[in-house]
Design a protein around this motif. Structure first.
Motif, PDB file in Angstrom:
ATOM      1  N   LEU A  24       1.868   6.121 -15.088  1.00 23.80           N
ATOM      2  CA  LEU A  24       1.937   5.861 -13.651  1.00 23.80           C
ATOM      3  C   LEU A  24       0.546   5.736 -13.043  1.00 23.80           C
ATOM      4  O   LEU A  24       0.296   4.866 -12.204  1.00 23.80           O
ATOM      5  N   PHE A  25      -0.354   6.594 -13.488  1.00 24.92           N
ATOM      6  CA  PHE A  25      -1.699   6.563 -12.916  1.00 24.92           C
ATOM      7  C   PHE A  25      -2.459   5.311 -13.360  1.00 24.92           C
ATOM      8  O   PHE A  25      -3.251   4.755 -12.586  1.00 24.92           O
ATOM      9  N   TYR A  26      -2.239   4.869 -14.575  1.00 25.45           N
ATOM     10  CA  TYR A  26      -2.845   3.607 -15.019  1.00 25.45           C
ATOM     11  C   TYR A  26      -2.322   2.439 -14.175  1.00 25.45           C
ATOM     12  O   TYR A  26      -3.075   1.517 -13.827  1.00 25.45           O
ATOM     13  N   SER A  27      -1.029   2.460 -13.859  1.00 23.23           N
ATOM     14  CA  SER A  27      -0.460   1.418 -12.993  1.00 23.23           C
ATOM     15  C   SER A  27      -1.098   1.459 -11.607  1.00 23.23           C
ATOM     16  O   SER A  27      -1.390   0.413 -11.008  1.00 23.23           O
ATOM     17  N   TYR A  28      -1.318   2.663 -11.113  1.00 18.82           N
ATOM     18  CA  TYR A  28      -1.965   2.816  -9.801  1.00 18.82           C
ATOM     19  C   TYR A  28      -3.357   2.185  -9.811  1.00 18.82           C
ATOM     20  O   TYR A  28      -3.721   1.440  -8.893  1.00 18.82           O
ATOM     21  N   ILE A  29      -4.146   2.471 -10.845  1.00 21.22           N
ATOM     22  CA  ILE A  29      -5.502   1.916 -10.925  1.00 21.22           C
ATOM     23  C   ILE A  29      -5.457   0.390 -11.016  1.00 21.22           C
ATOM     24  O   ILE A  29      -6.273  -0.314 -10.396  1.00 21.22           O
ATOM     25  N   ALA A  30      -4.495  -0.141 -11.776  1.00 22.14           N
ATOM     26  CA  ALA A  30      -4.379  -1.597 -11.903  1.00 22.14           C
ATOM     27  C   ALA A  30      -4.043  -2.250 -10.559  1.00 22.14           C
ATOM     28  O   ALA A  30      -4.612  -3.294 -10.192  1.00 22.14           O
ATOM     29  N   PHE A  31      -3.139  -1.628  -9.796  1.00 16.56           N
ATOM     30  CA  PHE A  31      -2.791  -2.170  -8.471  1.00 16.56           C
ATOM     31  C   PHE A  31      -3.984  -2.123  -7.518  1.00 16.56           C
ATOM     32  O   PHE A  31      -4.214  -3.066  -6.753  1.00 16.56           O
ATOM     33  N   ILE A  32      -4.741  -1.037  -7.560  1.00 15.92           N
ATOM     34  CA  ILE A  32      -5.921  -0.926  -6.700  1.00 15.92           C
ATOM     35  C   ILE A  32      -6.932  -2.013  -7.050  1.00 15.92           C
ATOM     36  O   ILE A  32      -7.537  -2.650  -6.171  1.00 15.92           O
ATOM     37  N   ILE A  85       2.020   1.751  -3.528  1.00 14.81           N
ATOM     38  CA  ILE A  85       0.925   2.132  -4.431  1.00 14.81           C
ATOM     39  C   ILE A  85       0.525   3.586  -4.219  1.00 14.81           C
ATOM     40  O   ILE A  85       0.268   4.324  -5.180  1.00 14.81           O
ATOM     41  N   VAL A  86       0.463   4.030  -2.961  1.00 15.24           N
ATOM     42  CA  VAL A  86       0.108   5.423  -2.681  1.00 15.24           C
ATOM     43  C   VAL A  86       1.141   6.371  -3.295  1.00 15.24           C
ATOM     44  O   VAL A  86       0.780   7.419  -3.855  1.00 15.24           O
ATOM     45  N   ALA A  87       2.415   6.023  -3.209  1.00 16.29           N
ATOM     46  CA  ALA A  87       3.460   6.859  -3.814  1.00 16.29           C
ATOM     47  C   ALA A  87       3.299   6.937  -5.326  1.00 16.29           C
ATOM     48  O   ALA A  87       3.443   8.012  -5.929  1.00 16.29           O
ATOM     49  N   VAL A  88       2.975   5.817  -5.955  1.00 18.11           N
ATOM     50  CA  VAL A  88       2.771   5.800  -7.407  1.00 18.11           C
ATOM     51  C   VAL A  88       1.591   6.684  -7.798  1.00 18.11           C
ATOM     52  O   VAL A  88       1.652   7.462  -8.758  1.00 18.11           O
ATOM     53  N   GLY A  89       0.488   6.586  -7.046  1.00 16.93           N
ATOM     54  CA  GLY A  89      -0.675   7.415  -7.345  1.00 16.93           C
ATOM     55  C   GLY A  89      -0.409   8.893  -7.160  1.00 16.93           C
ATOM     56  O   GLY A  89      -0.842   9.734  -7.969  1.00 16.93           O
ATOM     57  N   TYR A  90       0.323   9.248  -6.119  1.00 17.47           N
ATOM     58  CA  TYR A  90       0.644  10.656  -5.871  1.00 17.47           C
ATOM     59  C   TYR A  90       1.500  11.228  -7.008  1.00 17.47           C
ATOM     60  O   TYR A  90       1.236  12.338  -7.496  1.00 17.47           O
ATOM     61  N   LEU A 134     -11.378   4.410  -3.541  1.00 20.42           N
ATOM     62  CA  LEU A 134     -10.256   4.936  -4.329  1.00 20.42           C
ATOM     63  C   LEU A 134     -10.386   4.591  -5.808  1.00 20.42           C
ATOM     64  O   LEU A 134     -10.010   5.397  -6.671  1.00 20.42           O
ATOM     65  N   PHE A 135     -10.898   3.424  -6.103  1.00 23.20           N
ATOM     66  CA  PHE A 135     -11.057   3.025  -7.508  1.00 23.20           C
ATOM     67  C   PHE A 135     -12.046   3.954  -8.212  1.00 23.20           C
ATOM     68  O   PHE A 135     -11.808   4.386  -9.346  1.00 23.20           O
ATOM     69  N   ILE A 136     -13.156   4.280  -7.541  1.00 21.01           N
ATOM     70  CA  ILE A 136     -14.146   5.200  -8.133  1.00 21.01           C
ATOM     71  C   ILE A 136     -13.546   6.591  -8.304  1.00 21.01           C
ATOM     72  O   ILE A 136     -13.694   7.233  -9.359  1.00 21.01           O
ATOM     73  N   LEU A 137     -12.847   7.076  -7.273  1.00 12.62           N
ATOM     74  CA  LEU A 137     -12.219   8.395  -7.369  1.00 12.62           C
ATOM     75  C   LEU A 137     -11.121   8.412  -8.431  1.00 12.62           C
ATOM     76  O   LEU A 137     -10.910   9.434  -9.098  1.00 12.62           O
ATOM     77  N   ILE A 156       0.833  -1.205   0.000  1.00 16.55           N
ATOM     78  CA  ILE A 156       0.000   0.000   0.000  1.00 16.55           C
ATOM     79  C   ILE A 156       0.869   1.257   0.000  1.00 16.55           C
ATOM     80  O   ILE A 156       0.563   2.240  -0.695  1.00 16.55           O
ATOM     81  N   CYS A 157       1.948   1.261   0.758  1.00 17.95           N
ATOM     82  CA  CYS A 157       2.845   2.423   0.775  1.00 17.95           C
ATOM     83  C   CYS A 157       3.402   2.702  -0.620  1.00 17.95           C
ATOM     84  O   CYS A 157       3.471   3.867  -1.055  1.00 17.95           O
TER      85      CYS A 157
END
Length: 337
Positions: free
Chosen positions: A89-97, A74-79, A242-245, A71-72
């Motif tokens: 990067l944001f697509y990777s974040y959504i895939a991890f979530i 993934i949060v860094a990737v999303g930020y 988070l997935f919806i947002l 989670i730590c």
């Protein structure tokens, strides 16, 4: 009744703010999962040899620790993806979530549906371990189960799996109805008396713990698993939010990128237009003179009149006394096409 203005609570800036706030909650949940995993590992490690492999310290506790660390990251990737408008990067974040949602949802559902089956597996594993002397770990070490059973029975104040008779005719004493000394209840002994070989007195069953260890050990173990289930449920809810947002923020990033692409064109077009407006009549005349040198170009009437005026002024400077005549003669002598 006051109307709710959705533009104020669900505009592009608010969507990104909600996304960051929810990520902070997600980060806190991940840290809590990490702490729970470390605590479970340290507390379950005493009896890990008596539990099935699916309930060992490397399963529930290991899952919590792994989830916290993941989670730590993934949060860094999303930020970074949102801050720098980096869509990969944001697509990777959504895939991890999405993967975490599937993993936690499956684990929560499986644990709820197979709870009774898991209890029976735990009972079978404990009965099998009574008739085993050692267990070989994954690292190849041999651990004596007698020491683990002694620790378990003294701490939980129990004997055997279902009751003390489970120890009768075990591999430790195949021809006798004996129990370990850890099954003896201390209240039946005086302070100065010894409890050595108290389990080898078959006629004095009253000095033994009457309750088996399975109910207490199962409750102790599932108390920890229930805590893991609560952590998993909270993470699941946060991950769905988070997935919806994330999908909403993805739309914001796409719109911003489109505006950035269009803005340079909009800035150039007025400049080009203004430059064209600045061209005065004399500039166009100069261009016409240059073009007049070509074969097919002809001077316009406006250009001819300007040339006539310039010619008059020149003649007047040369012959001041003959201004009108020269002018009239010159005017008559010009042929206009």
């Amino acid at each position: 009744m006051a109307k709710i203005d959705l533009n104020k609570i669900w505009n592009d800036n608010q969507k990104i703010s909600y996304f960051f706030y929810t990520n902070v909650c997600f980060l806190i949940s991940g840290f809590a999962s990490f702490v729970v995993g470390v605590w479970l590992y340290s507390s379950k490690n005493n009896f890990v040899e008596l539990t099935p492999s699916s309930y060992s310290a490397l399963s529930a506790a290991g899952l919590c620790v792994f989830t916290g660390v993941t989670i730590c990251i993934i949060v860094a990737v999303g930020y970074l993806g949102v801050s720098y408008t980096n869509k990969p990067l944001f697509y990777s974040y959504i895939a991890f979530i999405l993967l975490l949602i599937l993993a936690h949802g499956t684990a929560r559902t499986t644990g709820f549906l197979h709870k009774d089956e898991a209890r029976e597996n735990l009972r079978t594993s404990m009965l099998r371990n009574i008739n085993a002397t050692v267990v070989i770990t994954k690292l190849g070490r041999e651990l004596k189960l007698a020491l683990t059973w002694d620790h378990l029975q003294r701490e939980l104040e129990c004997c055997g799996v279902n009751n003390y008779t489970d120890w009768y005719y075990s591999v430790h004493w195949p021809n006798n109805q004996y129990t370990p000394d850890s099954c003896c209840e201390p209240i039946h002994f005086q302070e100065n008396s010894t409890m050595e070989n108290c389990g080898k007195m078959p006629d004095d069953d009253i000095v033994l713990y009457q309750e088996g260890c399975f109910p207490k050990f199962a409750d102790w173990l599932y108390h920890h698993i229930t805590l893991v289930n609560w952590v998993t449920s909270v993470l699941f809810i946060v991950e769905v939010t988070l997935f919806i947002l994330s999908l909403a923020v993805l739309g914001v990033l796409k719109r911003r990128k489109t505006k950035r692409r269009r803005s340079p064109r909009r800035e150039r077009d007025p400049d080009v237009t203004s430059e064209r407006i600045r061209l005065n009549s004399m500039d166009r005349i100069a261009d016409a003179r240059l073009d007049g040198e070509s074969i097919n170009s002809r001077p316009t009437l406006f250009e001819l009149e300007i040339l006539e005026e310039e010619e008059k002024k020149k003649k007047n400077r040369e012959r001041p006394g003959e201004t009108e005549g020269v002018g009239d003669t010159k005017k008559i002598g010009i042929r206009r096409d």
